[in-house]
Structures are given as C-alpha cells and as structure tokens.
Design a protein around this motif. Sequence first.
Motif, short mmCIF file in Angstrom:
data_model
loop_
_atom_site.label_atom_id
_atom_site.label_comp_id
_atom_site.label_asym_id
_atom_site.label_seq_id
_atom_site.Cartn_x
_atom_site.Cartn_y
_atom_site.Cartn_z
N TRP A 1 4.10 0.90 3.10
CA TRP A 1 2.94 0.29 3.74
C TRP A 1 1.65 0.67 3.03
CZ3 TRP A 1 3.44 -3.64 6.83
CH2 TRP A 1 4.66 -3.81 7.48
N VAL A 2 1.60 1.85 2.44
CA VAL A 2 0.42 2.23 1.66
C VAL A 2 0.37 1.41 0.38
CG1 VAL A 2 -0.73 4.12 0.47
CG2 VAL A 2 0.41 4.55 2.61
N VAL A 3 1.51 1.19 -0.24
CA VAL A 3 1.55 0.38 -1.47
C VAL A 3 1.10 -1.05 -1.17
CG1 VAL A 3 3.08 -0.55 -3.25
CG2 VAL A 3 3.31 1.82 -2.53
N SER A 4 1.55 -1.61 -0.06
CA SER A 4 1.11 -2.97 0.29
C SER A 4 -0.38 -2.98 0.64
CB SER A 4 1.95 -3.53 1.43
OG SER A 4 1.80 -2.74 2.58
N ALA A 5 -0.88 -1.93 1.27
CA ALA A 5 -2.31 -1.84 1.57
C ALA A 5 -3.12 -1.77 0.29
CB ALA A 5 -2.61 -0.64 2.46
N ILE A 6 -2.62 -1.05 -0.71
CA ILE A 6 -3.31 -0.97 -2.00
C ILE A 6 -3.36 -2.35 -2.66
CG2 ILE A 6 -3.14 -0.06 -4.35
CD1 ILE A 6 -2.09 2.55 -3.11
N GLY A 7 -2.25 -3.09 -2.60
CA GLY A 7 -2.23 -4.44 -3.17
C GLY A 7 -3.22 -5.37 -2.50
N PHE A 8 -3.23 -5.38 -1.17
CA PHE A 8 -4.20 -6.20 -0.44
C PHE A 8 -5.63 -5.74 -0.70
CE2 PHE A 8 -0.56 -7.09 2.56
CZ PHE A 8 -0.44 -8.42 2.19
N TYR A 9 -5.81 -4.44 -0.86
CA TYR A 9 -7.14 -3.87 -1.10
C TYR A 9 -7.68 -4.34 -2.45
CZ TYR A 9 -10.66 -0.35 0.08
OH TYR A 9 -11.80 0.27 0.45
N ILE A 10 -6.82 -4.36 -3.47
CA ILE A 10 -7.25 -4.81 -4.80
C ILE A 10 -7.63 -6.28 -4.76
CG2 ILE A 10 -6.40 -5.28 -7.15
CD1 ILE A 10 -4.80 -2.65 -6.90
N ILE B 1 -5.23 -5.03 5.74
CA ILE B 1 -5.25 -3.65 5.25
C ILE B 1 -5.24 -2.68 6.43
CG2 ILE B 1 -6.65 -1.94 4.02
CD1 ILE B 1 -7.67 -4.35 2.31
N VAL B 2 -6.02 -2.98 7.45
CA VAL B 2 -6.05 -2.13 8.65
C VAL B 2 -4.68 -2.11 9.32
CG1 VAL B 2 -7.03 -1.92 10.98
CG2 VAL B 2 -8.52 -2.38 9.04
N PHE B 3 -4.02 -3.26 9.39
CA PHE B 3 -2.67 -3.31 9.97
C PHE B 3 -1.70 -2.45 9.16
CE2 PHE B 3 1.58 -5.19 9.96
CZ PHE B 3 1.91 -5.04 11.30
N CYS B 4 -1.76 -2.57 7.83
CA CYS B 4 -0.86 -1.79 6.98
C CYS B 4 -1.10 -0.30 7.14
CB CYS B 4 -1.04 -2.19 5.51
SG CYS B 4 -0.40 -3.82 5.09
N LEU B 5 -2.35 0.11 7.20
CA LEU B 5 -2.65 1.53 7.37
C LEU B 5 -2.27 2.03 8.76
CD1 LEU B 5 -6.04 1.88 5.50
CD2 LEU B 5 -3.77 2.60 4.75
N GLY B 6 -2.48 1.20 9.76
CA GLY B 6 -2.07 1.58 11.11
C GLY B 6 -0.56 1.71 11.22
N TYR B 7 0.14 0.80 10.60
CA TYR B 7 1.60 0.87 10.62
C TYR B 7 2.09 2.05 9.80
CZ TYR B 7 6.04 -1.21 11.79
OH TYR B 7 7.27 -1.44 12.35
N TYR B 8 1.37 2.39 8.71
CA TYR B 8 1.72 3.59 7.94
C TYR B 8 1.59 4.83 8.82
CZ TYR B 8 0.65 7.69 5.14
OH TYR B 8 0.60 8.96 4.65
N LEU B 9 0.49 4.94 9.54
CA LEU B 9 0.31 6.12 10.41
C LEU B 9 1.38 6.17 11.49
CD1 LEU B 9 -3.57 6.21 10.80
CD2 LEU B 9 -2.14 7.77 9.48
N LEU B 10 1.72 5.02 12.05
CA LEU B 10 2.74 4.97 13.09
C LEU B 10 4.11 5.36 12.54
CD1 LEU B 10 3.35 4.09 16.07
CD2 LEU B 10 3.97 1.89 15.09
N MET B 11 4.50 4.79 11.41
CA MET B 11 5.80 5.10 10.81
C MET B 11 5.86 6.54 10.32
SD MET B 11 7.81 2.52 11.01
CE MET B 11 9.05 2.84 9.78
N ASN B 12 4.76 7.00 9.78
CA ASN B 12 4.72 8.36 9.27
C ASN B 12 4.80 9.37 10.42
OD1 ASN B 12 4.65 10.08 7.09
ND2 ASN B 12 2.44 10.33 7.20
#
Length: 117
Positions: A17-26, A55-66
């Motif tokens: 999810w962080v990798v996908s957030a980085i892609g969307f961020y770029i 990006i916010v969804f990806c980071l939120g899901y990262y925090l949840l999964m982590n």
Amino acid sequence: MDATLIPKITSSPSLIWVVSAIGFYIINIFLGLFMAFRKRTTQSLKIHRLLFYTIVFCLGYYLLMNQTHDENSLLDYLICLYIITIVPYSKRWDVMIHAFVGAVGLTLLPLLIVLRI
C-alpha cells in the motif's frame, strides 16, 4: 541494493500500500506541476483532489493493515499525518512552497518501507 528487497516488499501485506501510495503521489506531483506551469482547469483540479484522496486511502489502509499484522510506530503516524494534513494545508500558500512541501512528503514515504525491512 539488496536482491531480496522486491520480494520483501511484495510479501508484506502492508508495504504494498505504501508502494501504491508512492506511485499515485508521483502522478499527483506531475499533475500539480502541469497545473502550476501550464493549464489549470476545473477537471485537472478534480483529478488532483481525487489522486490525493487515493493517497490518503492507501496510507490509511497501510496503517490499518500494519496494525493488524505488526505494530505501527510513532514515525509511521507522523509521516502519514504530515501527508494528510500539512500537504493539503500548504496549498493555501504559494504554489512553489506547496510543491516543496509535497516533495518532502514524497521523500518521507520510502522511509516507511525502509523502517519495515
């Protein structure tokens, strides 16, 4: 570079999810640069906002999964809080300052991956 870096990232349910957030961020940064220097339309603003929500969804899901698989650290929360609050708040300032704050956020995201590996 470690040869096992990519398999470690893909095997983790939260780091993908962080990798996908980085892609969307770029993509979002390039769209923002296009809007700053070329053409700013309502459609491009909507796409820019939609990419930020993604990006916010990806980071939120990262925090949840982590949190379910491991434990989040304070640095995880601070980096996500920076991207979720400071970056959109900086759009009220100058365009170049907003771009700089966004670029700092982009450099902080890989730190989440480095700390987990």
